[in-house]
Write an enzyme that holds these catalytic residues in place. Structure first.
Site, PDB file in Angstrom:
ATOM      1  N   PRO A 270       0.811  -1.216   0.000  1.00 11.51           N
ATOM      2  CA  PRO A 270       0.000   0.000   0.000  1.00 11.51           C
ATOM      3  C   PRO A 270       0.851   1.277   0.000  1.00 11.51           C
ATOM      4  O   PRO A 270       0.368   2.345  -0.364  1.00 11.51           O
ATOM      5  CB  PRO A 270      -0.811  -0.111   1.301  1.00 11.51           C
ATOM      6  CG  PRO A 270      -0.788  -1.561   1.660  1.00 11.51           C
ATOM      7  CD  PRO A 270       0.521  -2.077   1.157  1.00 11.51           C
TER       8      PRO A 270
ATOM      9  N   ASP B 187      -4.956   1.632 -29.886  1.00 11.68           N
ATOM     10  CA  ASP B 187      -4.648   2.981 -30.349  1.00 11.68           C
ATOM     11  C   ASP B 187      -5.634   3.991 -29.784  1.00 11.68           C
ATOM     12  O   ASP B 187      -5.247   4.988 -29.196  1.00 11.68           O
ATOM     13  CB  ASP B 187      -4.680   3.049 -31.880  1.00 11.68           C
ATOM     14  CG  ASP B 187      -3.712   2.056 -32.488  1.00 11.68           C
ATOM     15  OD1 ASP B 187      -3.902   1.681 -33.654  1.00 11.68           O
ATOM     16  OD2 ASP B 187      -2.774   1.644 -31.785  1.00 11.68           O
TER      17      ASP B 187
ATOM     18  N   ARG C  82      -0.741  -7.207 -21.940  1.00 10.19           N
ATOM     19  CA  ARG C  82      -1.352  -6.553 -23.105  1.00 10.19           C
ATOM     20  C   ARG C  82      -0.322  -5.899 -24.013  1.00 10.19           C
ATOM     21  O   ARG C  82      -0.577  -5.683 -25.186  1.00 10.19           O
ATOM     22  CB  ARG C  82      -2.338  -5.461 -22.662  1.00 10.19           C
ATOM     23  CG  ARG C  82      -3.584  -5.942 -21.989  1.00 10.19           C
ATOM     24  CD  ARG C  82      -4.484  -4.751 -21.670  1.00 10.19           C
ATOM     25  NE  ARG C  82      -5.266  -4.292 -22.810  1.00 10.19           N
ATOM     26  CZ  ARG C  82      -5.002  -3.240 -23.550  1.00 10.19           C
ATOM     27  NH1 ARG C  82      -3.979  -2.474 -23.259  1.00 10.19           N
ATOM     28  NH2 ARG C  82      -5.759  -2.931 -24.571  1.00 10.19           N
TER      29      ARG C  82
ATOM     30  N   GLU D  48      -0.626  -8.340   5.786  1.00  7.83           N
ATOM     31  CA  GLU D  48       0.380  -8.147   6.812  1.00  7.83           C
ATOM     32  C   GLU D  48       1.516  -7.361   6.191  1.00  7.83           C
ATOM     33  O   GLU D  48       1.748  -7.449   4.993  1.00  7.83           O
ATOM     34  CB  GLU D  48       0.889  -9.495   7.311  1.00  7.83           C
ATOM     35  CG  GLU D  48      -0.203 -10.308   7.978  1.00  7.83           C
ATOM     36  CD  GLU D  48       0.240 -11.695   8.353  1.00  7.83           C
ATOM     37  OE1 GLU D  48      -0.117 -12.119   9.449  1.00  7.83           O
ATOM     38  OE2 GLU D  48       0.935 -12.341   7.566  1.00  7.83           O
TER      39      GLU D  48
HETATM   40  C1  21W Z   1      -3.198  -4.198   3.923  1.00  6.92           C
HETATM   41  C2  21W Z   1      -1.022  -5.130   3.651  1.00  6.92           C
HETATM   42  C3  21W Z   1      -2.764  -3.538   5.058  1.00  6.92           C
HETATM   43  C4  21W Z   1      -0.569  -4.468   4.795  1.00  6.92           C
HETATM   44  C5  21W Z   1       0.980  -4.187  10.806  1.00  6.92           C
HETATM   45  C6  21W Z   1       1.024  -5.531  10.527  1.00  6.92           C
HETATM   46  C7  21W Z   1      -0.509  -4.439  -2.094  1.00  6.92           C
HETATM   47  C8  21W Z   1      -2.347  -3.105  -1.619  1.00  6.92           C
HETATM   48  C9  21W Z   1      -1.536  -4.226  -1.203  1.00  6.92           C
HETATM   49  C10 21W Z   1      -2.339  -5.016   3.232  1.00  6.92           C
HETATM   50  C11 21W Z   1      -1.451  -3.688   5.497  1.00  6.92           C
HETATM   51  C12 21W Z   1      -1.872  -2.535  -2.810  1.00  6.92           C
HETATM   52  C13 21W Z   1      -0.583  -4.648   9.432  1.00  6.92           C
HETATM   53  C14 21W Z   1      -3.525  -0.921  -2.886  1.00  6.92           C
HETATM   54  C15 21W Z   1      -3.507  -2.474  -1.058  1.00  6.92           C
HETATM   55  C16 21W Z   1      -1.662  -5.113  -0.037  1.00  6.92           C
HETATM   56  C17 21W Z   1      -2.802  -5.738   2.023  1.00  6.92           C
HETATM   57  C18 21W Z   1      -0.954  -3.023   6.731  1.00  6.92           C
HETATM   58  C19 21W Z   1      -1.728  -4.529   8.503  1.00  6.92           C
HETATM   59  N1  21W Z   1      -0.055  -3.686  10.118  1.00  6.92           N
HETATM   60  N2  21W Z   1      -2.447  -1.452  -3.449  1.00  6.92           N
HETATM   61  N3  21W Z   1       0.009  -5.789   9.680  1.00  6.92           N
HETATM   62  N4  21W Z   1      -4.036  -1.413  -1.721  1.00  6.92           N
HETATM   63  N5  21W Z   1      -2.653  -4.940   0.828  1.00  6.92           N
HETATM   64  N6  21W Z   1      -1.798  -3.240   7.882  1.00  6.92           N
HETATM   65  O1  21W Z   1      -4.046  -2.849  -0.013  1.00  6.92           O
HETATM   66  O2  21W Z   1      -0.851  -5.997   0.162  1.00  6.92           O
HETATM   67  S1  21W Z   1      -0.483  -3.355  -3.375  1.00  6.92           S
END
Ligand code: 21W
Length: 223
Positions: free
Chosen positions: A87, A167, A152, A114
């Site tokens: 994220p 295009d 793609r 996680e």
């Molecule tokens: C959601 C991973 C929340 C980590 C401490 C320990 C990859 C993603 C993801 C996720 C957290 C993307 C935590 C847009 C997304 C992804 C899962 C952190 C949990 N804190 N692009 N664990 N949105 N998401 N909180 O969620 O892996 S690219």
């Protein structure tokens, strides 16, 4: 293009790639898709891949050993890039997709609800990519988004008809409205201009509609 996806849920990747255009891309060898499960590399007797965070707090953290060993089990290849889906990464867009399509091999590192232990980043030094500002349960859908969008761009993935549509798509504007049969549906008619066979007029109509839609919905695209 070769994709190596490191994920705790390889079936999610394999299933998506067994349909439609990606299925054909695999069949014609435009792409290859290989999954690696970090759980298979866990040295723990219960095949653990995560643990509680040092310093306390909610949730679990993905352990470095299974991920780094999974990563290091992959063969070295020239013109290869490693992408971690998180994220906190740079938001994906068509420019990044074009950059990634220049490589011969992409390694995709997925977490699942996680955070990664920071040392995974320090050792692997991946490019970090997000697919937007919303929270998912894991990196598998983002990895599939990248695989789908990059595929793609690879010669042989799209047929002749689909390539032609590329295009009009990539001219930087939103698409104009499309219509097919019947000419009238529930009292709603296909615009007259599309029925008269005047290709110059049709082209102008579509360009105007594209511009108007883009101004209304995505003014940010016009800069
Ligand atoms: C959601 C991973 C929340 C980590 C401490 C320990 C990859 C993603 C993801 C996720 C957290 C993307 C935590 C847009 C997304 C992804 C899962 C952190 C949990 N804190 N692009 N664990 N949105 N998401 N909180 O969620 O892996 S690219």
């Amino acid at each position: 293009m070769k994709f190596d996806i490191i994920t705790l849920f390889p079936e999610m990747i394999q299933t998506y790639c067994s349909f439609s255009i990606l299925k054909r891309a695999v069949e014609v060898s435009a792409i290859t898709v290989n999954t690696i499960n970090p759980r298979d590399f866990s040295l723990d007797k219960h095949k653990k891949v995560d643990d509680t965070p040092y310093g306390g707090g909610a949730g679990m953290v993905l352990m470095p050993q299974p991920y780094v060993d999974a990563y290091e089990s992959l063969e070295h290849m020239p013109n290869s890039i490693t992408v971690m889906l998180t994220p906190q990464g740079e938001p994906l867009n068509e420019k990044i997709v074009n950059e990634l399509a220049q490589y011969d091999r992409i390694i995709l590192l997925c977490g699942h609800y996680e955070g990664f232990d920071e040392r995974i980043r320090e050792i692997i030094k991946p490019r970090e990519i997000s697919i937007g500002d919303f929270v998912l349960t894991g990196g598998e859908l983002p990895a599939l988004c990248i695989m789908d969008a990059v595929s793609r761009k690879i010669k042989g993935t799209l047929g002749k008809i689909e390539s032609a549509d590329q295009d009009s798509f990539s001219c930087g504007l939103l698409e104009y409205p499309h219509y097919t049969k019947p000419r009238e549906y529930r009292g709603l008619n296909v615009p007259e201009v599309l029925l008269n066979g005047n290709h110059k007029e049709i082209e102008e109509f579509r360009r105007q509609e594209s511009l108007q839609r883009t101004k209304q919905r995505r003014p940010d695209l016009l800069n």
